[in-house]
Design a protein around this motif. Structure first.
Motif, PDB file in Angstrom:
ATOM      1  N   HIS A 145       0.000  10.471 -10.034  1.00 15.21           N
ATOM      2  CA  HIS A 145      -1.263  10.576 -10.765  1.00 15.21           C
ATOM      3  C   HIS A 145      -1.001  10.410 -12.246  1.00 15.21           C
ATOM      4  CE1 HIS A 145      -4.334  11.940  -7.817  1.00 15.21           C
ATOM      5  NE2 HIS A 145      -3.271  12.277  -7.129  1.00 15.21           N
ATOM      6  N   GLY A 146      -1.899   9.698 -12.921  1.00 17.99           N
ATOM      7  CA  GLY A 146      -1.794   9.542 -14.364  1.00 17.99           C
ATOM      8  C   GLY A 146      -0.866   8.433 -14.793  1.00 17.99           C
ATOM      9  N   GLN A 147      -0.218   7.755 -13.860  1.00 14.94           N
ATOM     10  CA  GLN A 147       0.692   6.674 -14.206  1.00 14.94           C
ATOM     11  C   GLN A 147       0.202   5.357 -13.616  1.00 14.94           C
ATOM     12  OE1 GLN A 147       4.847   7.432 -13.465  1.00 14.94           O
ATOM     13  NE2 GLN A 147       4.658   9.627 -13.909  1.00 14.94           N
ATOM     14  N   THR A 148       0.697   4.266 -14.144  1.00 14.89           N
ATOM     15  CA  THR A 148       0.368   2.946 -13.625  1.00 14.89           C
ATOM     16  C   THR A 148       1.650   2.150 -13.439  1.00 14.89           C
ATOM     17  OG1 THR A 148       0.068   2.026 -15.851  1.00 14.89           O
ATOM     18  CG2 THR A 148      -1.908   2.876 -14.736  1.00 14.89           C
ATOM     19  N   ARG A 149       1.548   1.066 -12.678  1.00 15.90           N
ATOM     20  CA  ARG A 149       2.641   0.127 -12.499  1.00 15.90           C
ATOM     21  C   ARG A 149       2.058  -1.284 -12.627  1.00 15.90           C
ATOM     22  NH1 ARG A 149       4.666   4.387 -12.784  1.00 15.90           N
ATOM     23  NH2 ARG A 149       6.225   5.364 -11.423  1.00 15.90           N
ATOM     24  N   SER A 150       2.882  -2.217 -13.037  1.00 18.91           N
ATOM     25  CA  SER A 150       2.430  -3.605 -13.105  1.00 18.91           C
ATOM     26  C   SER A 150       2.604  -4.271 -11.744  1.00 18.91           C
ATOM     27  CB  SER A 150       3.226  -4.376 -14.160  1.00 18.91           C
ATOM     28  OG  SER A 150       4.572  -4.544 -13.733  1.00 18.91           O
ATOM     29  N   TYR A 151       1.937  -5.398 -11.567  1.00 16.43           N
ATOM     30  CA  TYR A 151       2.096  -6.147 -10.326  1.00 16.43           C
ATOM     31  C   TYR A 151       3.564  -6.557 -10.143  1.00 16.43           C
ATOM     32  CZ  TYR A 151      -2.999  -6.472 -10.370  1.00 16.43           C
ATOM     33  OH  TYR A 151      -4.337  -6.167 -10.381  1.00 16.43           O
ATOM     34  N   THR A 152       4.212  -6.899 -11.250  1.00 12.85           N
ATOM     35  CA  THR A 152       5.616  -7.278 -11.182  1.00 12.85           C
ATOM     36  C   THR A 152       6.484  -6.110 -10.726  1.00 12.85           C
ATOM     37  OG1 THR A 152       5.348  -8.917 -12.939  1.00 12.85           O
ATOM     38  CG2 THR A 152       7.584  -8.131 -12.508  1.00 12.85           C
ATOM     39  N   GLN A 153       6.207  -4.921 -11.238  1.00 14.61           N
ATOM     40  CA  GLN A 153       6.987  -3.748 -10.847  1.00 14.61           C
ATOM     41  C   GLN A 153       6.825  -3.438  -9.369  1.00 14.61           C
ATOM     42  OE1 GLN A 153       5.291  -1.184 -13.946  1.00 14.61           O
ATOM     43  NE2 GLN A 153       7.361  -0.828 -14.748  1.00 14.61           N
ATOM     44  N   ALA A 197       6.060  -5.622  -7.022  1.00 18.29           N
ATOM     45  CA  ALA A 197       6.758  -6.683  -6.294  1.00 18.29           C
ATOM     46  C   ALA A 197       8.259  -6.407  -6.240  1.00 18.29           C
ATOM     47  CB  ALA A 197       6.489  -8.036  -6.956  1.00 18.29           C
ATOM     48  N   GLU A 198       8.814  -5.945  -7.345  1.00 11.71           N
ATOM     49  CA  GLU A 198      10.234  -5.609  -7.373  1.00 11.71           C
ATOM     50  C   GLU A 198      10.531  -4.395  -6.501  1.00 11.71           C
ATOM     51  OE1 GLU A 198      10.892  -5.118 -11.525  1.00 11.71           O
ATOM     52  OE2 GLU A 198      11.170  -7.273 -11.907  1.00 11.71           O
ATOM     53  N   GLU A 199       9.626  -3.424  -6.518  1.00 11.64           N
ATOM     54  CA  GLU A 199       9.812  -2.192  -5.748  1.00 11.64           C
ATOM     55  C   GLU A 199       9.916  -2.476  -4.257  1.00 11.64           C
ATOM     56  OE1 GLU A 199      10.007   1.766  -4.480  1.00 11.64           O
ATOM     57  OE2 GLU A 199      10.303   0.932  -6.483  1.00 11.64           O
ATOM     58  N   TRP A 209       0.825  -1.210   0.000  1.00  8.37           N
ATOM     59  CA  TRP A 209       0.000   0.000   0.000  1.00  8.37           C
ATOM     60  C   TRP A 209       0.857   1.256   0.000  1.00  8.37           C
ATOM     61  CZ3 TRP A 209      -3.211  -2.433   4.507  1.00  8.37           C
ATOM     62  CH2 TRP A 209      -4.015  -3.464   3.986  1.00  8.37           C
ATOM     63  N   ASP A 210       1.970   1.220   0.726  1.00  8.38           N
ATOM     64  CA  ASP A 210       2.898   2.358   0.709  1.00  8.38           C
ATOM     65  C   ASP A 210       3.433   2.589  -0.698  1.00  8.38           C
ATOM     66  OD1 ASP A 210       2.605   2.878   3.389  1.00  8.38           O
ATOM     67  OD2 ASP A 210       4.430   1.838   4.006  1.00  8.38           O
ATOM     68  N   ALA A 211       3.780   1.487  -1.394  1.00  6.49           N
ATOM     69  CA  ALA A 211       4.297   1.601  -2.756  1.00  6.49           C
ATOM     70  C   ALA A 211       3.238   2.166  -3.693  1.00  6.49           C
ATOM     71  CB  ALA A 211       4.775   0.230  -3.256  1.00  6.49           C
ATOM     72  N   LEU A 212       1.991   1.778  -3.498  1.00  9.22           N
ATOM     73  CA  LEU A 212       0.907   2.288  -4.348  1.00  9.22           C
ATOM     74  C   LEU A 212       0.757   3.797  -4.197  1.00  9.22           C
ATOM     75  CD1 LEU A 212      -1.938  -0.370  -3.877  1.00  9.22           C
ATOM     76  CD2 LEU A 212       0.018  -0.407  -5.420  1.00  9.22           C
ATOM     77  N   MET A 213       0.881   4.280  -2.968  1.00 12.91           N
ATOM     78  CA  MET A 213       0.676   5.708  -2.732  1.00 12.91           C
ATOM     79  C   MET A 213       1.809   6.564  -3.296  1.00 12.91           C
ATOM     80  SD  MET A 213      -1.241   5.915   0.982  1.00 12.91           S
ATOM     81  CE  MET A 213      -0.137   4.828   1.875  1.00 12.91           C
ATOM     82  N   LYS A 214       2.879   5.912  -3.742  1.00 19.05           N
ATOM     83  CA  LYS A 214       3.986   6.644  -4.348  1.00 19.05           C
ATOM     84  C   LYS A 214       3.872   6.704  -5.874  1.00 19.05           C
ATOM     85  CE  LYS A 214       7.106   5.374  -0.578  1.00 19.05           C
ATOM     86  NZ  LYS A 214       8.288   4.567  -0.186  1.00 19.05           N
TER      87      LYS A 214
END
Length: 276
Positions: free
Chosen positions: A209-217, A219-221, A201-206
């Motif tokens: 706006h206007g951008q997306t990340r994959s589940y893999t990204q 997980a790596e983060e 959840w911390d990673a999601l809040m970073k």
């Protein structure tokens, strides 16, 4: 190894040590080879929490999970690392929104005030005890939202209040509405979950706006490159829509994947953010 990578590895090591026990800040700093003040500052910058706050969230997540599964309250408190019942009441109960026994009993004996606000993305139900927000839920059907609240706290005393008529609830309703409209707003959230969920959840809040990340990204983060499915589960268990932006996580091929509040809502939110 460059300096930035070394620091990141030390912070990850500190996090793992806290997942395994309750080291003091001094012991933690000595274990990773940083000064206590440097560790405190850098850890907060990377994870959004101080080491002490991280420990508190981990313990509370463990406690809540055990209570939801029906564990005995005393056993759940001990297994979560509180040592004695008084420890959880000093800080944990306020974040849980109620005492552990009452949470396990479906909110029995608790008074929960709630209201529904019209927002740019439909209706939002915000519920709170006298100690803090205990639920935020989105949907188009007010009756369905209320049913979810009853399912979460089946034995609590639930009282609906008109928006603006409650000094504690009203500003939180306004903040949620502002956030759902895409505007900057300070929304007090209580991210209760496992240490792994909290990291996701911390990673999601970073994610901007206007951008997306994959589940893999993601997980790596967070340092768990093979945990894509666990990341997806953490997104599915997010109870704080939009504010914790699990809608910004998509599949590797760019398709939407799943969403707790439905794919049409996910599409709307992403389109709104891209335009903004």
């Amino acid at each position: 190894m460059n300096t930035a990578r070394q620091l990141r590895d030390k912070l990850e090591h500190a996090r793992r040590l806290m997942d395994e026990g309750e080291p003091t800040l001094a012991d933690l700093a000595a274990s990773v080879g940083l000064s206590a003040s440097h560790l405190q500052r850098r850890f907060a910058e990377r994870f959004g929490l101080s080491p002490a706050e991280y420990l508190s969230q981990r313990k509370l997540g463990t406690l809540k999970g055990a209570l939801r599964e029906g564990s005995d309250v005393s056993a759940a408190l001990y297994d979560a690392g509180y040592g004695s019942p008084s420890r959880v009441y000093e800080g944990g109960a306020a974040k849980l929104g109620m005492t552990p026994a009452r949470y396990r009993a479906g909110g029995a004996g608790e008074q929960i005030r709630w209201s529904i606000a019209d927002t740019a993305l439909g209706q939002a139900l915000v519920a709170t005890t006298e100690r803090g927000i205990c639920m935020i839920e989105l949907g188009e059907d007010a009756a369905a939202l209320e049913a979810k609240l009853h399912a979460e706290f089946p034995k609590a005393q639930l009282e609906r209040v008109d928006a603006g008529r409650d000094e504690f609830l009203a500003p939180r309703l306004r903040a949620v509405a502002e956030a759902l409209a895409g505007r900057q707003a300070q929304v007090p959230v209580d991210l209760i979950g496992t240490a792994f969920q909290k990291k996701v959840w911390d990673a999601l809040m970073k994610i901007p706006h206007g951008q997306t990340r994959s589940y893999t990204q993601i997980a790596e983060e967070i340092g768990h490159p093979r945990s894509m499915r666990a990341v997806a589960n953490a997104c599915a268990n997010n109870h704080v829509a939009i504010v914790v932006p699990c809608h910004r996580v998509v599949r590797g091929d760019g398709s939407l994947g799943g969403y707790r509040w439905g794919l049409p809502m996910k599409q709307r939110v992403l389109e709104r953010e891209r335009v903004a």
